[in-house]
Scaffold this active site. Structure first.
Site, PDB file in Angstrom:
ATOM      1  CE  LYS A  19      -8.509   3.076  -2.242  1.00  0.00           C
ATOM      2  NZ  LYS A  19      -8.017   1.809  -1.711  1.00  0.00           N
ATOM      3  CG  MET A  31      -8.536   5.825   6.496  1.00  0.00           C
ATOM      4  SD  MET A  31      -9.009   4.435   5.429  1.00  0.00           S
ATOM      5  CE  MET A  31      -9.669   3.276   6.643  1.00  0.00           C
ATOM      6  CG  ASP A  72      -2.020  -1.010   1.166  1.00  0.00           C
ATOM      7  OD1 ASP A  72      -2.359  -1.431   0.051  1.00  0.00           O
ATOM      8  OD2 ASP A  72      -2.537  -1.374   2.231  1.00  0.00           O
TER       9      ASP A  72
END
Length: 246
Positions: A66, A181, A44
């Site tokens: 991402k 998050m 990641d």
């Protein structure tokens, strides 16, 4: 799924491994051994460069995370990579920040591996909440104030995005809430939590880039939490009366 019998990564196996919050010193010995022996590594974006530097010099590192919330590869594409490389006889290290089983989409990857009959192993990592609490020298639970620990996220699957966590009924008074998050609208998040029944004077700490040299800590209460005072992503928030930040 078979328990590992050797320290080295095995051909045709997938390893779902937690890289911890970023500090290489917080890797488990098992994670380090797999980093040094896996043929293919799928990290990641939150996995630090310092951790990736520990990989075998011959490893094929394929980032699959991402950037600014936009995936460079779909989740289905990650499943395809794991199937393709194991079919070729390679060992595959799926490297996730924190712990792979906490908000890491591990459930989808486990299901894909089982469907394809690919042997796999899960190696836990230190989740950001534990690293943050240790760095701040604060308990997450306390006999007098918090007998519950709740993990939540403000990030949901496509079509289910919400700005803030929602609760059914009153929030437990004797709980510590950890929000992963949380997005960037911290003031709205705090207002939502206050509206759910959490007292406005509840201690709150927002930690940016935990366990890295760029770590930034903003300690406040829910009533005084300020958007501008919180550092850049990734951010984890700890909320509750057990939190003792001096």
């Amino acid at each position: 799924m078979n328990a590992h019998s050797q320290d080295e990564a095995q051909p045709g196996h997938v390893y779902l491994v937690g890289a911890g919050p970023g500090d290489p010193g917080l890797l488990t010995l098992r994670a380090l051994a797999l980093l040094q022996t896996s043929d293919v590594i799928l990290p990641d974006d939150l996995v630090s460069d310092e951790i990736l530097a520990l990989a075998s010099p011959t490893a094929n590192i394929i980032p699959v995370g991402k950037r600014c919330g936009q995936p460079r590869i779909t989740q289905a594409g990650i499943h395809d990579l794991m199937r393709e490389h194991t079919a070729e006889g390679s060992s595959v290290l799926r490297l996730k920040s924190g712990d792979p089983l906490v908000f890491g989409r591990a459930g989808e990857e486990i299901a894909a591996l089982r469907e394809a009959n690919i042997p796999f192993e899960i190696v836990p990592g230190i989740s950001a909440a534990f690293a943050v609490a240790a760095e701040l020298q604060t308990p997450l639970t306390d006999r007098s104030s918090a007998s519950k620990l709740i993990f939540a996220t403000a990030h949901h699957a496509a079509g289910k995005l919400e700005l803030t966590p929602k609760w059914t009924g009153a929030f437990p008074e004797d709980a510590t809430l950890v929000i992963y998050m949380p997005g960037r609208n911290f003031r709205a998040l705090a207002d939502d939590l206050i509206a759910s029944g959490i007292p406005a004077n509840t201690p709150c700490v927002a930690v940016s880039k935990a366990s890295t040299p760029e770590e930034h800590v903003h300690a406040s209460t829910l009533a005084t939490l300020e958007d501008a005072a919180v550092g850049p992503a990734p951010v984890v928030m700890l909320i509750g009366h057990a939190i003792q930040v001096t």
